[in-house]
Design a protein around this motif. Structure first.
Motif, mmCIF file in Angstrom:
data_model
loop_
_atom_site.group_PDB
_atom_site.id
_atom_site.type_symbol
_atom_site.label_atom_id
_atom_site.label_comp_id
_atom_site.label_asym_id
_atom_site.label_seq_id
_atom_site.Cartn_x
_atom_site.Cartn_y
_atom_site.Cartn_z
ATOM 1 N N THR A 1 0.831 -1.204 0.000
ATOM 2 C CA THR A 1 0.000 0.000 0.000
ATOM 3 C C THR A 1 0.867 1.256 0.000
ATOM 4 O O THR A 1 0.590 2.230 -0.695
ATOM 5 C CB THR A 1 -0.928 -0.010 1.234
ATOM 6 O OG1 THR A 1 -1.736 -1.188 1.180
ATOM 7 C CG2 THR A 1 -1.818 1.200 1.271
ATOM 8 N N GLN B 1 -8.405 0.058 -0.795
ATOM 9 C CA GLN B 1 -8.831 -1.221 -0.221
ATOM 10 C C GLN B 1 -10.169 -1.000 0.482
ATOM 11 O O GLN B 1 -10.332 -0.036 1.230
ATOM 12 C CB GLN B 1 -7.770 -1.672 0.777
ATOM 13 C CG GLN B 1 -7.808 -3.141 1.055
ATOM 14 C CD GLN B 1 -6.680 -3.553 1.981
ATOM 15 O OE1 GLN B 1 -5.682 -2.855 2.109
ATOM 16 N NE2 GLN B 1 -6.838 -4.688 2.607
ATOM 17 N N ASP C 1 -5.866 -1.207 -4.799
ATOM 18 C CA ASP C 1 -5.219 -1.826 -3.640
ATOM 19 C C ASP C 1 -6.048 -3.017 -3.176
ATOM 20 O O ASP C 1 -7.195 -2.845 -2.756
ATOM 21 C CB ASP C 1 -5.065 -0.797 -2.514
ATOM 22 C CG ASP C 1 -4.059 -1.252 -1.455
ATOM 23 O OD1 ASP C 1 -3.342 -2.246 -1.703
ATOM 24 O OD2 ASP C 1 -3.982 -0.592 -0.403
ATOM 25 N N GLU C 2 -5.501 -4.206 -3.298
ATOM 26 C CA GLU C 2 -6.162 -5.436 -2.847
ATOM 27 C C GLU C 2 -7.614 -5.538 -3.343
ATOM 28 O O GLU C 2 -8.534 -5.670 -2.520
ATOM 29 C CB GLU C 2 -6.185 -5.508 -1.310
ATOM 30 C CG GLU C 2 -4.837 -5.342 -0.664
ATOM 31 C CD GLU C 2 -4.113 -6.660 -0.429
ATOM 32 O OE1 GLU C 2 -4.664 -7.728 -0.798
ATOM 33 O OE2 GLU C 2 -3.003 -6.618 0.094
HETATM 34 MG MG LIG Z 1 -2.111 -2.900 2.188
#
Ligand SMILES: [Mg+2]
Ligand SMILES: Nc1ncnc2c1ncn2[C@@H]1O[C@H](COP(=O)(O)OP(=O)(O)O)[C@@H](O)[C@H]1O
Lengths: 259, 284
Positions: A44, A74, A155-156
């Motif tokens: 991140t 995320q 992110d993810e």
């Molecule tokens: Mg992360």
């Protein structure tokens, strides 16, 4: 091919804790890049540095002139109780040169088209909490796409979604990439997501390996990245990563339940 | 109009009361608008701290013979921007540092007034507000700040919402989050500055928090909150002022009690749904 983003000797720290160290990474137009690594490995942080939302302690990040970026955070970091509807989230990015905040008819129909395209048709007036996990993820992708980015950063994107949603999401991202959009994402899902991507960057504070999945998903690289031994099988030409010693655990547990 | 033996129009014979009602109603609406952002950002401790800091500035400017709006205004805006920057950097212990510094400013203000001020009356007026002290300049000041705040909130609405909801993404998407936040702190400081003489230092943060929380219980849309919250604030100011006259109670205390009563009614009426909505507001 133009370089959209280039990091040179990028180092980031929170106070004294260096979490990203000496990273060299370039992303060229049209690429689809995945960053993999265990949690806490600096994924991140690397994304935020690339987005210039945090400043590096050493090194440089260059963006190509006029680069348009969009970021899908995320889902765990989003405040789902914030009082906004799906449509309000999607139009949020359109704030330049506006004297009256009302959503215009043109925006409303553009938003409806975008939601339709992402399988969220008819959900425009829902509060963001009243959606499933996969729908929530797609609302934020819709907002990012509404900004018409050259590089989409996620992110993810598959954390906490079920297999079917993950599958749909990957088809969506593949479509976007085929349509010419460059994509950078992070994941800790090696088999479900990373192994399908054309290029992987294995990160553990620093870059351990960078290349195609069958080049970088090797026991040596994985052990260095994850700090634990792993096995790699080849299935249909694609690497499949197995935790080393998983069979040992199941043997112990089944012995317990047998006794 | 006579109601329960009370002549409801009686106080309106007095110019001071008419001015007071006007200022209290506008102040309630103004606090209602900014309160929405204060509450959604979990910043109510900043409103509290800022009013204490402004008190220090007000006391210092009184002692030095400076105009209130100049002295307290410069101090308030400066400390507001500074507090905003410290809070934004999310340094561990920032809340505590802000608390200590603003409380110290408050204490310094008290000490200055003790030592050099004209005794207790002025201290009480700044702490609890005073209707008798409302001058034409206060009406002008609160009106000007309200108009400016409304214009800014309308024009910068999407940027302010984006920066409140999702500052990292807003930044990446081209919103100058730092400026939006500085603007919010300046508006907050000015609001506290111009409403403090009626509401007083001690209860102003309640007027920032309660109407916004009431509006949050009634709706899931920030756009609608920005209508409901100022309406609740204005109603509290108006009703509170009138009740204070008839009951002979403190103006600021009555205004806050009216707002709290509306909170209680809406809390009861919206049931579990309302409770879930406000449970997510931090630091209220
Ligand atoms: Mg992360
Ligand atoms: N805002 C922050 N302040 C201090 N430390 C942080 C902050 N954000 C992340 N960290 C630390 O930096 C390290 C890397 O975090 P992160 O980049 O979020 O990793 P990942 O996304 O790979 O899980 C972790 O050890 C985390 O605790």
């Amino acid at each position: 091919m133009t370089k959209l983003v280039e990091c040179r000797h990028l180092t980031c720290a929170y106070g004294n804790a260096v979490v990203v160290k000496d990273v060299d990474l370039a992303i060229t137009s049209g690429e689809f890049v995945g960053v993999v690594g265990p949690s806490g490995s600096g994924k991140t942080t690397l994304l935020k540095a690339i987005l210039k939302s945090i400043a590096p302690t050493h090194g440089h990040i260059d963006h190509s002139p006029g680069l348009r970026l969009a970021y899908v955070p995320q889902v765990e970091t989003v405040d789902w109780n914030f009082p906004v509807t799906v449509t309000e989230v999607v139009v949020m990015t359109q704030s330049q040169g506006r004297w009256w905040p009302r959503i215009t008819n043109a925006e409303r129909s553009a938003t409806e088209q975008m939601l339709e395209r992402l399988g969220l048709g008819g959900l425009g007036n829902r509060h963001i909490r009243e959606l499933s996990g996969g729908q929530q993820q797609r609302v934020f992708i819709a907002r990012a796409l509404f900004h018409q980015p050259d590089l989409l950063v996620l992110d993810e994107p598959t954390s906490g979604v079920d297999v079917r949603t993950r599958h749909d999401l990957m088809h969506l991202l593949a479509d976007l990439n085929e349509g010419g959009m460059s994509i950078l994402l992070t994941t800790h899902d090696l088999n479900g997501l990373a192994a399908h991507l054309p290029r992987l960057v294995c990160l553990n504070t620093t870059v351990i390996a960078d290349g195609a999945p069958n080049e970088v998903l090797t026991p040596a690289v994985l052990e260095q990245t994850y700090g634990a031994p792993m096995e790699v099988l080849i299935h249909g030409g694609m690497p499949v990563v197995l935790e080393h010693g998983a069979d040992e655990i199941s043997r112990r547990l089944s012995r317990r339940s047998a006794s | 109009m006579i109601l329960l033996g009370l002549d409801l129009f009686e106080p309106y014979h007095f110019a001071f009361f008419r001015n007071g009602v006007l200022v209290a109603t506008i102040a309630g609406a103004l606090c209602g608008v900014l309160g929405v952002f204060v509450v959604l950002r979990g910043m109510s401790y900043i409103g509290h701290g800022l009013s204490h800091a402004v008190f220090g500035g007000a006391a210092a400017s009184a002692v030095m013979g400076l105009n209130y709006f100049v002295g307290a205004g410069v101090w308030g805006v400066w400390s507001g921007v500074l507090i905003g920057r410290i809070a934004r950097r999310r340094i561990i212990g920032a809340d505590a540092a802000i608390g200590v510094v603003t409380t110290a400013s408050f204490a310094l203000g008290l000490a200055l007034l003790n030592r050099y001020g004209q005794a207790k009356k002025s201290i009480e007026a700044v702490l609890f507000g005073s209707v008798l002290g409302v001058k034409t300049s206060d009406i002008i000041a609160v009106t000007v700040v309200t108009v400016v705040v409304v214009i800014i909130v309308v024009m910068a609405y999407r940027k302010m919402v984006f920066a409140t909801f999702d500052p990292d993404v807003a930044e990446v998407t081209g919103v100058q989050v730092q400026w939006v936040e500085a603007l919010l702190m300046v508006m907050l400081s000015l609001t506290i500055l111009v409403t403090m003489r009626v509401i007083g230092t001690l209860l102003i943060s309640a007027l920032l928090v309660i109407p916004a929380s009431v509006s949050r219980m009634t709706t899931n849309s920030i756009a609608r909150m920005l209508w409901v919250s100022p309406a609740v604030g204005a109603a509290s100011g108006f009703i509170g002022m009138n009740m204070a006259y008839h009951l002979d109670t403190s103006v600021s205390a009555t205004i806050i009690l009216v707002a709290a009563a509306m909170f209680a009614v809406v809390y009861g009426a919206t049931g579990v749904r309302g409770r879930v909505r406000i449970s997510a507001l931090h630091h209220v």
